[in-house]
Design a protein around this motif. Structure first.
Motif, PDB file in Angstrom:
ATOM      1  N   ARG A 110      54.783 -14.857  18.861  1.00 59.66           N
ATOM      2  CA  ARG A 110      54.543 -15.572  17.606  1.00 59.66           C
ATOM      3  C   ARG A 110      54.445 -17.072  17.850  1.00 59.66           C
ATOM      4  N   LYS A 111      53.739 -17.741  16.947  1.00 61.23           N
ATOM      5  CA  LYS A 111      53.619 -19.190  16.994  1.00 61.23           C
ATOM      6  C   LYS A 111      54.062 -19.770  15.658  1.00 61.23           C
ATOM      7  N   PRO A 112      54.421 -21.038  15.628  1.00 65.60           N
ATOM      8  CA  PRO A 112      54.790 -21.658  14.350  1.00 65.60           C
ATOM      9  C   PRO A 112      53.651 -21.532  13.349  1.00 65.60           C
ATOM     10  N   ALA A 113      53.994 -21.365  12.086  1.00 71.27           N
ATOM     11  CA  ALA A 113      52.971 -21.264  11.046  1.00 71.27           C
ATOM     12  C   ALA A 113      52.095 -22.508  11.022  1.00 71.27           C
TER      13      ALA A 113
ATOM     14  N   VAL B 104      57.972 -25.797  12.908  1.00 70.49           N
ATOM     15  CA  VAL B 104      58.340 -25.610  14.325  1.00 70.49           C
ATOM     16  C   VAL B 104      59.822 -25.256  14.440  1.00 70.49           C
ATOM     17  N   ILE B 105      60.657 -25.921  13.655  1.00 70.09           N
ATOM     18  CA  ILE B 105      62.095 -25.638  13.676  1.00 70.09           C
ATOM     19  C   ILE B 105      62.365 -24.221  13.197  1.00 70.09           C
ATOM     20  N   GLU B 106      61.688 -23.793  12.118  1.00 70.77           N
ATOM     21  CA  GLU B 106      61.860 -22.429  11.605  1.00 70.77           C
ATOM     22  C   GLU B 106      61.493 -21.401  12.670  1.00 70.77           C
ATOM     23  N   HIS B 107      60.408 -21.657  13.359  1.00 70.49           N
ATOM     24  CA  HIS B 107      59.970 -20.745  14.426  1.00 70.49           C
ATOM     25  C   HIS B 107      61.013 -20.685  15.536  1.00 70.49           C
ATOM     26  N   ALA B 108      61.538 -21.840  15.915  1.00 68.18           N
ATOM     27  CA  ALA B 108      62.542 -21.890  16.981  1.00 68.18           C
ATOM     28  C   ALA B 108      63.816 -21.164  16.577  1.00 68.18           C
TER      29      ALA B 108
ATOM     30  N   MET C 222      65.435 -18.003  18.608  1.00 66.35           N
ATOM     31  CA  MET C 222      66.806 -18.038  19.117  1.00 66.35           C
ATOM     32  C   MET C 222      67.641 -16.910  18.522  1.00 66.35           C
ATOM     33  N   ARG C 223      67.374 -16.556  17.288  1.00 63.11           N
ATOM     34  CA  ARG C 223      68.069 -15.418  16.690  1.00 63.11           C
ATOM     35  C   ARG C 223      67.700 -14.117  17.418  1.00 63.11           C
TER      36      ARG C 223
ATOM     37  N   ALA D 231      66.885 -28.827  15.683  1.00 61.57           N
ATOM     38  CA  ALA D 231      66.195 -29.954  15.046  1.00 61.57           C
ATOM     39  C   ALA D 231      66.337 -31.209  15.883  1.00 61.57           C
ATOM     40  N   ARG D 232      67.523 -31.408  16.418  1.00 61.60           N
ATOM     41  CA  ARG D 232      67.760 -32.591  17.249  1.00 61.60           C
ATOM     42  C   ARG D 232      66.831 -32.600  18.451  1.00 61.60           C
ATOM     43  N   SER D 233      66.714 -31.472  19.123  1.00 63.55           N
ATOM     44  CA  SER D 233      65.867 -31.400  20.311  1.00 63.55           C
ATOM     45  C   SER D 233      64.387 -31.513  19.959  1.00 63.55           C
TER      46      SER D 233
END
Length: 308
Positions: free
Chosen positions: A163-166, A174-178, A182-183, A202-204
């Motif tokens: 999958r890729k970020p929407a 991008v954060i939602e995808h990450a 990770m989940r 988000a920080r990274s």
């Protein structure tokens, strides 16, 4: 963020603790930045008396990017690797190990304990094998020997990786995808709290987002192939830690790594996936500390931690 020159590159780094303490180099995984190391993990190492060194790999974080090399076609690279064709990546894991060595040299560190996670474990393995005089001990976490025939990611994780970020231009997307990825690969028995996970990611990602760099790192991993012979040359005391529930790099990979390194100690942690959850920080720190100080209890079989 300070930078230094290592192996001809600009490398972003950070240190924590007393420079007069015993040095410990942290080497993170694919696409990960030095900010991805959990603060409680780094702080714990400092409290244990280590001088902790972190850095951004080439092609990640604030270190030199290889954008001129373009984005590799990973599917084609995997096919070529299966057919035994030679790959020509812009750089190799050996080059990345030289980067890590260069960080130590630039900081005036003659020898250090080295802890590597995932791809960072592979880099750490190469560093220990090729520069034994610079490595006091090796801890390889959730990593692999690269030997052909070892199991790969579960179907669920393969789908998550595909999958890729929407909207890759939107940092929120991008954060939602990450978070979703990770989940998918995280520890089922020790889920990282949502707020902690989002804050860390988000920080990274706000610091740096370079998907093409991650692809080039993945090409270096693919081109590395089987490191079994290299692992057999490691002379540093070696600890291999792996999660029994790792869906990205299955535990058989950790078992094989420990089998290849002479005298390596294997620790399998029940309920742990492909992450460093805060609930396991104390256990991981205790293992690394005991290993680095040569105080591991004698045990001919892996200890299986169970959720309490």
């Amino acid at each position: 963020m300070p930078t230094l020159n290592a192996n001809g590159l600009r490398i972003a780094f950070d240190t924590a603790g007393d420079p007069k303490s015993v040095p410990l180099l942290l080497v993170h995984g694919l696409g990960m930045q030095l900010t991805a190391w959990p603060e409680e993990f780094v702080d714990g190492l400092v409290e244990l008396g280590f001088y902790v060194i972190r850095f951004d790999h080439r092609d990640s974080g604030l270190s030199t990017k290889f954008e001129q090399a373009g984005t590799p076609h990973l599917g084609l690279a995997r096919l070529k690797a299966r057919l035994g064709w030679r790959l020509h990546p812009p750089y190799t894991l050996e080059d990345m190990a030289e980067d890590a060595l260069g960080v130590l040299s630039a900081l005036g560190v003659a020898r250090a304990h080295v802890v590597g996670v995932a791809m960072g474990g592979m880099v750490a393995q190469i560093l220990a094998a090729q520069h034994p005089q610079r490595v006091l001990s090796l801890t390889s976490i959730m990593s692999s020997s690269g030997r052909r025939g070892l199991p790969g990611p579960t179907p669920v994780v393969r789908k998550a990786l595909a999958r890729k970020p929407a909207n890759s231009a939107d940092i929120g997307s991008v954060i939602e995808h990450a978070v979703g990825l990770m989940r998918a690969i995280g520890s089922p028995a020790y889920p990282t709290p949502e707020k902690t996970l989002r804050k860390r990611l988000a920080r990274s990602l706000r610091r740096s987002y370079c998907p093409s760099g991650m692809a080039r790192q993945m090409l270096a991993v693919t081109a590395s192939g089987d490191r079994s012979a290299l692992l057999r040359a490691i002379s540093a005391p070696t600890l291999v830690i792996h999660g029994a529930a790792d869906p990205l790099v299955p535990p058989a990979c950790g078992e094989d790594t420990a089998r290849q390194v002479p005298g390596a100690r294997l620790e399998i942690i029940e309920g742990m996936g492909h992450d460093l959850p805060p609930q396991l920080a104390e256990r991981l720190l205790a293992l690394i500390d005991a290993h680095a100080r040569g105080k591991m209890l004698p045990d001919s079989t892996p200890r299986l931690f169970v959720k309490q």
